[in-house]
Design a protein around this motif. Structure first.
Motif, PDB file in Angstrom:
ATOM      1  N   ARG A  17       0.838  -1.331   0.074  1.00 47.72           N
ATOM      2  CA  ARG A  17      -0.051   0.031  -0.036  1.00 47.72           C
ATOM      3  C   ARG A  17       1.002   1.157   0.193  1.00 47.72           C
ATOM      4  O   ARG A  17       0.322   2.417   0.001  1.00 47.72           O
ATOM      5  N   ARG A  44      -5.443  10.452  -0.059  1.00 48.90           N
ATOM      6  CA  ARG A  44      -5.457   9.040   0.423  1.00 48.90           C
ATOM      7  C   ARG A  44      -6.743   8.611   0.694  1.00 48.90           C
ATOM      8  O   ARG A  44      -7.741   9.262   1.203  1.00 48.90           O
ATOM      9  N   THR A  48      -6.360   2.878  -0.429  1.00 45.91           N
ATOM     10  CA  THR A  48      -5.258   3.052  -1.043  1.00 45.91           C
ATOM     11  C   THR A  48      -4.307   4.535  -0.417  1.00 45.91           C
ATOM     12  O   THR A  48      -5.208   5.485   0.310  1.00 45.91           O
ATOM     13  N   GLU A  49      -3.212   4.594  -0.511  1.00 45.39           N
ATOM     14  CA  GLU A  49      -2.394   5.623   0.123  1.00 45.39           C
ATOM     15  C   GLU A  49      -2.444   6.768  -0.882  1.00 45.39           C
ATOM     16  O   GLU A  49      -3.284   6.549  -2.131  1.00 45.39           O
ATOM     17  N   THR A  51      -2.184   8.983  -3.954  1.00 41.62           N
ATOM     18  CA  THR A  51      -1.452   8.723  -5.449  1.00 41.62           C
ATOM     19  C   THR A  51      -1.319   9.962  -6.047  1.00 41.62           C
ATOM     20  O   THR A  51      -1.940  11.083  -5.786  1.00 41.62           O
ATOM     21  N   ARG A  65       1.273   4.958  -6.570  1.00 45.06           N
ATOM     22  CA  ARG A  65       1.196   5.425  -5.187  1.00 45.06           C
ATOM     23  C   ARG A  65       2.690   6.388  -4.942  1.00 45.06           C
ATOM     24  O   ARG A  65       3.374   6.514  -5.767  1.00 45.06           O
TER      25      ARG A  65
END
Length: 109
Positions: A17, A44, A48-49, A51, A65
């Motif tokens: 992630r 975020r 997901t973190e 991007t 990411r």
């Protein structure tokens, strides 16, 4: 049984992630091989973190990411491209047009 007990150990973040070197290399290659690339920070989410999405002048795009908004800004500065916050600016029309062209003629892409 303890099915709903919380673990006392803190769990490390899932390595899938977070950004890695391959993500950055992909982004750098996209910038080198396309014209008019701009970066857009995507916030975020629970899945997901942070991007960053890179969009070329013809609307072609890629998403990877990145290590937070500051990491995205450092990346854009390092490769000398403009960067925007997608939550403030939205996605550019050329990206939507590119997606529509791909839907209509997938064999060309």
């Amino acid at each position: 049984m303890g099915l709903f007990r919380r673990s006392k150990r803190s769990r490390a973040a899932d390595p899938d992630r977070t950004a890695n070197r391959a993500d950055l290399e992909h982004l750098e290659n996209f910038v080198r091989t396309r014209k008019g690339v701009e970066a857009y920070i995507e916030p975020r989410t629970t899945v997901t973190e942070t991007t960053v999405i890179l969009i070329a002048d013809d609307g072609e795009w890629t998403r990877r990411r990145i290590d937070g908004p500051d990491g995205a800004r450092r990346f854009a500065y390092r490769v000398s491209i403009p960067i925007y916050d997608v939550a403030l600016m939205g996605y550019p029309q050329r990206m939507r047009d590119y997606n529509e062209r791909r839907k209509r003629r997938p064999e060309q892409y």
